[in-house]
Design a protein around this motif. Structure first.
Motif, mmCIF file in Angstrom:
data_model
loop_
_atom_site.group_PDB
_atom_site.id
_atom_site.type_symbol
_atom_site.label_atom_id
_atom_site.label_comp_id
_atom_site.label_asym_id
_atom_site.label_seq_id
_atom_site.Cartn_x
_atom_site.Cartn_y
_atom_site.Cartn_z
ATOM 1 N N LEU A 232 -28.598 17.282 28.883
ATOM 2 C CA LEU A 232 -27.712 16.154 29.172
ATOM 3 C C LEU A 232 -26.453 16.619 29.895
ATOM 4 C CD1 LEU A 232 -27.192 13.076 28.650
ATOM 5 C CD2 LEU A 232 -26.030 13.779 26.565
ATOM 6 N N SER A 233 -25.807 17.636 29.372
ATOM 7 C CA SER A 233 -24.577 18.148 29.987
ATOM 8 C C SER A 233 -24.859 18.747 31.357
ATOM 9 C CB SER A 233 -23.939 19.199 29.071
ATOM 10 O OG SER A 233 -23.623 18.646 27.813
ATOM 11 N N TYR A 234 -25.948 19.488 31.482
ATOM 12 C CA TYR A 234 -26.282 20.113 32.757
ATOM 13 C C TYR A 234 -26.576 19.059 33.817
ATOM 14 C CZ TYR A 234 -28.019 23.790 35.816
ATOM 15 O OH TYR A 234 -28.180 24.663 36.853
ATOM 16 N N THR A 235 -27.349 18.036 33.438
ATOM 17 C CA THR A 235 -27.675 16.973 34.395
ATOM 18 C C THR A 235 -26.440 16.225 34.839
ATOM 19 O OG1 THR A 235 -29.862 16.685 33.379
ATOM 20 C CG2 THR A 235 -29.043 14.886 34.751
ATOM 21 N N ILE B 77 -21.989 7.945 40.945
ATOM 22 C CA ILE B 77 -23.186 8.010 40.099
ATOM 23 C C ILE B 77 -22.762 7.713 38.666
ATOM 24 C CG2 ILE B 77 -25.194 9.349 39.432
ATOM 25 C CD1 ILE B 77 -24.912 8.856 42.435
ATOM 26 N N ASP B 78 -23.141 6.556 38.179
ATOM 27 C CA ASP B 78 -22.716 6.097 36.863
ATOM 28 C C ASP B 78 -23.177 7.055 35.769
ATOM 29 O OD1 ASP B 78 -22.735 4.412 34.312
ATOM 30 O OD2 ASP B 78 -21.814 3.028 35.757
ATOM 31 N N LEU B 79 -22.334 7.233 34.758
ATOM 32 C CA LEU B 79 -22.672 8.113 33.640
ATOM 33 C C LEU B 79 -23.912 7.621 32.898
ATOM 34 C CD1 LEU B 79 -19.150 8.906 32.156
ATOM 35 C CD2 LEU B 79 -20.685 10.506 33.300
ATOM 36 N N ILE B 80 -24.124 6.307 32.912
ATOM 37 C CA ILE B 80 -25.292 5.763 32.222
ATOM 38 C C ILE B 80 -26.572 6.295 32.854
ATOM 39 C CG2 ILE B 80 -26.540 3.647 31.651
ATOM 40 C CD1 ILE B 80 -23.813 2.207 31.680
ATOM 41 N N ALA C 82 -31.253 12.403 32.290
ATOM 42 C CA ALA C 82 -31.279 13.591 31.440
ATOM 43 C C ALA C 82 -32.283 13.430 30.304
ATOM 44 C CB ALA C 82 -29.882 13.855 30.880
ATOM 45 N N LEU C 83 -32.274 12.267 29.650
ATOM 46 C CA LEU C 83 -33.242 12.019 28.580
ATOM 47 C C LEU C 83 -34.667 11.972 29.136
ATOM 48 C CD1 LEU C 83 -31.374 9.337 26.428
ATOM 49 C CD2 LEU C 83 -31.764 11.743 25.866
ATOM 50 N N SER D 60 -23.246 9.858 23.917
ATOM 51 C CA SER D 60 -21.821 9.618 23.643
ATOM 52 C C SER D 60 -20.977 10.826 24.031
ATOM 53 C CB SER D 60 -21.614 9.302 22.158
ATOM 54 O OG SER D 60 -22.000 10.400 21.341
ATOM 55 N N ALA D 61 -21.613 12.004 24.103
ATOM 56 C CA ALA D 61 -20.877 13.227 24.452
ATOM 57 C C ALA D 61 -20.356 13.203 25.881
ATOM 58 C CB ALA D 61 -21.760 14.454 24.247
ATOM 59 N N ILE D 62 -20.975 12.398 26.761
ATOM 60 C CA ILE D 62 -20.502 12.324 28.145
ATOM 61 C C ILE D 62 -19.798 10.990 28.428
ATOM 62 C CG2 ILE D 62 -22.284 13.905 28.946
ATOM 63 C CD1 ILE D 62 -23.753 11.481 30.137
#
Length: 270
Positions: free
Chosen positions: A99-102, A135-138, A144-145, A214-216
């Motif tokens: 998730l963080s890497y993406t 690029i929206d965080l959503i 990522a998922l 939620s972390a991003i």
């Protein structure tokens, strides 16, 4: 001695009664306690985001996982090796790292590559320039998922495909069906029955893992819970509500999945 599985069928589900009682108690607190009611009004705003991220991610992960599973069973070794590399690599990395890497590495790199490759067209006005913030965080969370779960879903599909007897495939081929027809008409319909229960389990797992977004900064249930707890310092009550919402969703799906498995088992026994 009782037959295998008879104890499981005859036992009364006291565990379910206990969980339902716990949910009922929390629901009563949310209804009657002003503190719980106010916190619930904040946290519940993240339900739609959790549902949306989960559904979008799971649909894309199933599509990608199906392609990867087909590649693992391909006649071409290059496709098999690439697919196996992807599965083993992604399954060995925690979802939070993916998730963080993406979100913070992959997307900026893709945006930079796009702007560099199409620089001439962008300057001429044929293509729009793209900034990382566009690029929206959503969508970063969704992709990522998708990347993380596609590796696990690919293995589920592969096991489902392999469960179809080779004799059926050989008979269909002998009748003159092309490989694509064999896959679409013979393998896929039978494999779907096999993969539905484990796919359901992965969907439930994704609901819980969606809390990682939620972390991003994606405003899902976990994020709204963090906001509410930070503002009110009511951590006990807030995370009771967060746990309650996730439990209601996952328990309902688990019961539905169990009913589906029993129905499929009865059909197979006939």
């Amino acid at each position: 001695m009782s037959a295998p599985g008879s104890v499981e069928r005859s036992e009364f589900p006291w565990w379910l009664v206990a969980i339902l009682a716990l949910c009922a108690w929390l629901g009563f607190l949310i209804w009657r306690d002003p503190v719980y009611s106010d916190l619930f009004a904040i946290v519940v705003r993240g339900v739609w985001m959790t549902v949306w991220v989960t559904l979008a991610s799971f649909a894309l992960a199933c599509a990608l996982g199906l392609l990867i599973a087909a590649a693992q069973l391909s006649r071409y070794r290059v496709l098999r090796e690439v697919a196996r590399f992807y599965v083993q690599l992604i399954r060995g990395i925690p979802v939070i790292v993916i998730l963080s890497y993406t979100a913070f590495v992959g997307v900026p790199a893709l945006v930079g590559a796009y702007n560099g490759v199409f620089a001439a067209a962008i300057e001429a006005g044929y293509l729009p320039a793209v900034a990382v913030r566009d690029i929206d965080l959503i969508w970063r969370a969704v992709f990522a998922l998708m990347i993380g779960y596609a590796a696990f879903i690919a293995e589920i599909f592969r096991a489902g495909f392999l469960s179809v007897g080779s004799g059926q495939v050989e008979a269909a081929t002998a009748l003159g069906l092309r490989r694509s027809q064999v896959f679409r008409l013979i393998i896929l319909p039978q494999a779907i029955r096999v993969v539905l229960p484990p796919l359901g389990n992965d969907f439930i797992a994704m609901i819980k893992d969606s809390a990682l977004v939620s972390a991003i900064g994606v405003a899902d249930i976990a994020y709204m819970g963090k906001v509410a707890a930070t503002n009110n310092f009511r951590y006990f009550e807030t995370y009771n509500i967060v746990a309650f919402l996730y439990l209601v969703m996952t328990l309902g799906l688990s019961l539905a999945l169990g009913a589906l498995e029993r129905k499929l088992r009865r059909k197979d026994e006939r």
